[in-house]
Design an enzyme around this catalytic site. Structure first.
Site, mmCIF file in Angstrom:
data_model
loop_
_atom_site.group_PDB
_atom_site.id
_atom_site.type_symbol
_atom_site.label_atom_id
_atom_site.label_comp_id
_atom_site.label_asym_id
_atom_site.label_seq_id
_atom_site.Cartn_x
_atom_site.Cartn_y
_atom_site.Cartn_z
ATOM 1 C CG HIS A 58 -15.962 -8.153 2.722
ATOM 2 N ND1 HIS A 58 -16.090 -8.588 1.232
ATOM 3 C CD2 HIS A 58 -17.151 -8.670 3.060
ATOM 4 C CE1 HIS A 58 -17.011 -9.155 0.645
ATOM 5 N NE2 HIS A 58 -17.500 -8.762 1.933
ATOM 6 N N GLY A 107 -10.536 0.626 -1.822
ATOM 7 C CA GLY A 107 -11.490 -0.055 -2.006
ATOM 8 C C GLY A 107 -10.852 -0.438 0.106
ATOM 9 C CG ASP A 108 -8.064 0.564 2.021
ATOM 10 O OD1 ASP A 108 -7.840 -0.263 1.505
ATOM 11 O OD2 ASP A 108 -7.192 1.201 1.948
#
Length: 168
Positions: A41, A12-13
């Site tokens: 985010h 997810g980064d």
């Protein structure tokens, strides 16, 4: 009619949310299909600054139907807090649909997450203590509660009683 799917491979980064936010303006449907509120985010737009953790990035566009899919770890109080934050900042009420098969994060998931970090002491893995690992363990074991269970009190009570035997 085309379909654009954005799938990450880096826990997810890698900026999926920013890409989805950029593409959502031209979308009819935005689906969040997995993940929990442990990540997210930041979106900055004409309404302000928002940290999205559960809501799909299409919530700022009135034409978009936003779907929370069955792979999402749905923390219901966090979902409503995030939704209410949007509304309080003037975002028009987005269309959000939640799959009945979406599984719900429960209070004991967060507790087990905290207890595991305490048990590991200096070997902690750096959990956000939001219950994500215990949640997904339950999902794999098929012992969790799904959104559909919330609409049938008898089924809900039976499932809670069954799972609490093991959890207690």
């Amino acid at each position: 009619m085309g379909v654009t799917a954005i799938v990450g491979a880096n826990w997810g980064d890698e900026g999926k949310g920013k890409m989805i936010d950029s593409l959502a303006a031209q979308a009819d449907i935005v689906v969040r299909f997995q993940g929990g509120r442990n990540a997210g985010h930041t979106v900055i737009n004409e309404y302000g600054r928002f940290a999205l953790h559960l809501l799909p990035a299409g919530v700022f566009y009135p034409q978009v139907v936003n779907i929370i899919g069955p792979g999402v770890a749905l923390d219901i109080p966090a979902f409503f807090a995030e939704y209410d934050d949007l509304i309080s900042k003037g975002v028009p009420s987005p269309v959000v649909k939640i799959s009945q098969r979406t599984q719900v994060v429960l209070c004991y998931h967060r507790l087990f997450d905290e207890l595991e970090e305490e048990r590991l002491k200096e070997r902690q893995f750096g959990s956000t203590k939001m219950g994500i690992a215990p949640f997904y363990a339950d999902k794999c074991l098929k012992v969790g509660l799904q959104v559909t269970d919330l609409f049938d009190e008898q089924k809900l009570r039976a499932k809670i009683e069954q799972v609490l035997k093991a959890k207690n």
